[in-house]
Design a protein around this motif. Structure first.
Motif, PDB file in Angstrom:
ATOM      1  N   SER A  39      14.302   9.056  -5.380  1.00  0.00           N
ATOM      2  CA  SER A  39      15.753   8.861  -5.418  1.00  0.00           C
ATOM      3  C   SER A  39      16.439   9.974  -4.635  1.00  0.00           C
ATOM      4  O   SER A  39      15.848  11.035  -4.382  1.00  0.00           O
ATOM      5  N   ILE A  40      17.693   9.696  -4.217  1.00  0.00           N
ATOM      6  CA  ILE A  40      18.460  10.685  -3.450  1.00  0.00           C
ATOM      7  C   ILE A  40      19.120  11.667  -4.416  1.00  0.00           C
ATOM      8  O   ILE A  40      19.806  11.256  -5.349  1.00  0.00           O
ATOM      9  N   LEU A  41      18.915  12.969  -4.180  1.00  0.00           N
ATOM     10  CA  LEU A  41      19.518  14.002  -5.031  1.00  0.00           C
ATOM     11  C   LEU A  41      20.820  14.524  -4.445  1.00  0.00           C
ATOM     12  O   LEU A  41      21.772  14.800  -5.159  1.00  0.00           O
ATOM     13  N   GLU A  56      11.454  13.351  -4.327  1.00  0.00           N
ATOM     14  CA  GLU A  56      10.157  13.704  -3.754  1.00  0.00           C
ATOM     15  C   GLU A  56      10.333  13.870  -2.239  1.00  0.00           C
ATOM     16  O   GLU A  56      10.086  12.943  -1.486  1.00  0.00           O
ATOM     17  N   SER A  57      10.854  15.027  -1.844  1.00  0.00           N
ATOM     18  CA  SER A  57      10.955  15.456  -0.442  1.00  0.00           C
ATOM     19  C   SER A  57      12.232  15.003   0.273  1.00  0.00           C
ATOM     20  O   SER A  57      13.315  15.217  -0.286  1.00  0.00           O
ATOM     21  N   SER A  58      12.142  14.386   1.461  1.00  0.00           N
ATOM     22  CA  SER A  58      13.311  14.315   2.351  1.00  0.00           C
ATOM     23  C   SER A  58      13.408  13.036   3.167  1.00  0.00           C
ATOM     24  O   SER A  58      12.393  12.419   3.507  1.00  0.00           O
ATOM     25  N   LEU A  59      14.663  12.703   3.507  1.00  0.00           N
ATOM     26  CA  LEU A  59      14.945  11.635   4.472  1.00  0.00           C
ATOM     27  C   LEU A  59      15.978  12.153   5.470  1.00  0.00           C
ATOM     28  O   LEU A  59      17.020  12.668   5.064  1.00  0.00           O
ATOM     29  N   PHE A  60      15.668  12.045   6.755  1.00  0.00           N
ATOM     30  CA  PHE A  60      16.606  12.423   7.809  1.00  0.00           C
ATOM     31  C   PHE A  60      16.927  11.171   8.623  1.00  0.00           C
ATOM     32  O   PHE A  60      16.030  10.387   8.942  1.00  0.00           O
ATOM     33  N   VAL A  61      18.197  11.025   8.966  1.00  0.00           N
ATOM     34  CA  VAL A  61      18.619   9.853   9.745  1.00  0.00           C
ATOM     35  C   VAL A  61      19.431  10.308  10.955  1.00  0.00           C
ATOM     36  O   VAL A  61      20.375  11.098  10.808  1.00  0.00           O
ATOM     37  N   ILE A  69       9.838  11.795   4.457  1.00  0.00           N
ATOM     38  CA  ILE A  69       8.681  12.571   4.010  1.00  0.00           C
ATOM     39  C   ILE A  69       8.669  12.474   2.499  1.00  0.00           C
ATOM     40  O   ILE A  69       9.670  12.790   1.858  1.00  0.00           O
ATOM     41  N   THR A  70       7.553  12.016   1.917  1.00  0.00           N
ATOM     42  CA  THR A  70       7.514  11.927   0.448  1.00  0.00           C
ATOM     43  C   THR A  70       6.183  12.433  -0.097  1.00  0.00           C
ATOM     44  O   THR A  70       5.134  12.209   0.493  1.00  0.00           O
TER      45      THR A  70
END
Lengths: 316, 316
Positions: A39-41, A56-61, A69-70
Motif C-alpha cells: 500500500s502507499i504510505l 514494502e519499498s517504492s514506486l516512482f512514476v 521495487i517491492t
C-alpha cells in the motif's frame, strides 16, 4: 520474525506518443500497488516525477516510465499483470522484471520461473541469470524489442548483505528517529538537493525515497540480525562520484558481502577495503542496456562462531 | 530437468551396550530408506561396515552408528523419525542432522526449521547455522548430550559448485561408463585398497561408495550444467594426505566455488589455485566434535555472460 529484504523490481517504459504516465490517476497506482499486496504510505512529487513510499519499498512514476521495487512476500508480478491488462502490450516500449537471490525463496508466493513464464505469455521476452545459481545472482526478464535508451538513462544498484552487527544494533533500536537514521547514513552531503520522504517501520525497517527533478535515489533497510540487508538504487548520473558514493555506503554499513548491478553504468571502480570480486556477469544490449552484475566478498580468515537458529526465523 | 544435488545428512550413534547396528535386518534399512522416498540399488560389506548405494546417495552402517546422505527431493527427516520410533531416544548417544544451502529450496518437501522443530520434539537438541544465510551455509541440528568421539572419529566433506563446463560436458555424455568416470577422477591411487560400488544414473548422475575396513569415502555427482554439484565425503584419517586429496579433487573438477566441512578435522590447508576463503565458521565441542565450515571462491575478474534461464529449470 523473518522479513525478506531482497527486492523484486519492475521497470516499464511506455510509448510516449500515446501515453503520459504522470497523467494517470492516483487511484490506478493505488490499485496497482494493492495488486501485489502493498500500500502507499506517502508521496513526494515535482514536475518531472512522482515518488510513492510503499509499505514494502517504492514506486516512482515519470512521463514515460514507472519503476516499482517491492520486498517481503509481495507478488510484484500481479502489479505487472494489472498494468499490461489495462494498457496492452503495444503501449510497452520496454519491460524489465528482476528478482535476486532471496534469503528464503521457499516463503515467496511464486518463483522467478513462474513469473517469467507469465511475462513471456503476456509481452514476450527473455529470462536471463546474471551471477551464479549457488550463491548471489540477479534474474532478469526483459522484453526483446528494438529500444534505445537515452544517454542519461542509467541505474546503479548496491545490494548489501550481512551489514556490521553495530549497524544492526543501531538500526533496530526501538526509539530510533528518521533524523538519526539519516545522520547515520550521512549521505546528503554527497547527494545534495534531493527532496526526501522516509519512514521508520515498527518493529524494524526503514525506507527512503529521494527526488531531484527526474533523478531519484532510494534506500531500504532490513536491519534484523537474522537476515540483514540494505539496498540503494539511483538513476543519478554519478560519473566520478559513483565510486565515492558507493564507497561511502560501504564504509557506513560495512557489509560482509555486496552486489553492484549497473544498467549502462559499467565503469570499473575500486573499493576502499579488502573486498574481492567473486563473480561478474556482463551483457551488452539487453533490451538496449549494457548490464553488469558484480558480487563482492570481504575475505574473512578468522571466522565466526556459528549462529543459533531460532525457530521463529521462518515465521512471517 | 532440474535435480537437487545438495544433500541432507543424518548420522546417528547408538549406545553400544544394548544395540549392534550390523545385526539389524536388511529389511529395516530398506524400510528406513523407503521412508525418505529412496531405495537401495546395491551394497558392499565387510566385517566392520555395510555400504548401501541408494537411488539418492548413500547409507553406511557400522556397529555403533549409521550415516545416511540423501539428495534430490528426499525427506530424510522421515528416516530419522522411523529410527527414533523403533529404537527410542534412550538408545541414541548422538544424532547430527545437516542441511546445506540448496539450489532450489522452494522445491524441498520441508525446510530445515521444520525438520529441526520435529527433531527437537523427538530427541532434544540445538540447531546451528555455520556460514552466511545469504550465500553458502551448513545448518546443523545436534543432540546436546555428553559424548566423546573416539580419536579416529573424523569426517571431511568437500562440496563443489559450478564445476568446469568441460567436466559437465564429459559427465553428461550419454554412453559414459563407470570405468571412464573413475579414470577421470583418478582418485584410487590416492585412496588405495578400497572396495568400490558405483552407479551411473540415466539420464545423468553418478554415485560411488568405497569401503576399506571401517573407512569409507563417497562421491555424488550432479553434472547438469544448470546446477552442477559434486560432493566428496570421507572418514579416512587423511592427515598430511588431506591437502593432497582435496587439491586433487579440486584440480579435477575445477569448481568456481567449494565448501570444506570438517568434524574433528580442522587443520589449515592451502589450495593450489587462487581460491579465497570468503567465510569461515568454527565451533568447538558441538556434541563432542570440533566443527569447521569454510567457503571458498575463485576470484573471477573477467566475468561471464549471463545464462539463459530455461523454463524447464525448475521442473523435477
Amino acid at each position: 520474525m523473518f522479513f525478506e529484504g531482497a527486492e523484486k523490481k519492475l521497470e516499464v517504459i511506455v510509448e510516449t506518443n500515446s501515453l503520459n504516465l504522470m497523467e494517470v490517476e492516483r487511484s490506478f497506482w493505488e490499485e496497482m500497488v494493492s495488486a501485489c499486496n502493498a500500500s502507499i504510505l506517502s508521496e513526494i512529487k515535482n514536475d518531472q516525477a512522482h515518488a510513492y513510499l510503499l509499505s514494502e519499498s517504492s514506486l516512482f512514476v515519470w512521463e514515460d516510465r514507472f519503476l516499482m521495487i517491492t520486498c517481503g512476500q509481495t507478488n510484484l508480478i500481479e502489479s505487472a499483470r494489472l498494468f499490461i491488462e489495462k494498457y496492452g502490450r503495444d503501449q510497452i516500449a520496454s519491460l524489465i522484471f528482476q528478482r535476486k537471490n532471496e534469503y528464503q525463496s521457499q516463503l515467496q508466493p511464486s518463483s522467478f520461473v513462474e513469473d517469467a513464464k507469465r511475462l513471456q505469455n503476456w509481452v514476450g521476452g527473455i529470462p536471463l541469470r546474471f551471477g551464479k545459481i549457488h550463491s548471489h545472482f540477479n534474474l532478469i526478464f526483459h522484453t526483446d524489442k528494438p529500444y534505445t535508451p537515452t544517454d542519461d538513462d542509467n541505474t546503479t544498484e548496491l545490494l548489501m548483505y550481512d551489514i556490521c552487527p553495530k549497524c544492526s544494533e543501531l538500526l533496530t533500536r526501538p526509539d530510533l528517529t528518521k533524523e538519526e537514521i539519516r545522520e547515520f547514513f550521512d549521505l546528503e552531503k554527497l547527494l545534495p538537493g534531493f527532496e526526501i520522504d522516509d519512514f521508520v517501520f515498527k518493529p524494524y525497517g526503514y525506507s527512503l525515497n529521494a527526488l531531484k527533478g527526474s533523478d531519484y535515489y532510494t534506500i531500504h533497510v532490513t536491519p534484523q540480525l537474522y537476515a540483514p540487508y540494505v539496498s540503494f538504487e539511483t538513476n543519478y548520473k554519478m560519473g566520478v562520484e559513483r565510486q565515492k558514493i558507493l564507497n561511502h555506503l560501504i564504509s557506513v554499513f560495512r557489509p560482509g558481502s555486496f552486489d553492484v548491478v549497473g544498467f549502462n553504468e559499467v565503469d570499473t571502480f575500486e573499493f576502499d577495503e579488502k573486498y574481492l570480486m567473486a563473480v561478474r556477469s556482463h551483457e551488452k544490449n539487453v533490451q538496449g542496456y549494457d548490464i553488469d552484475f558484480r558480487y563482492y566478498y570481504r575475505e574473512n580468515k578468522n571466522g565466526d562462531a556459528p549462529t543459533l537458529v531460532s525457530f521463529a526465523d521462518e515465521e512471517l
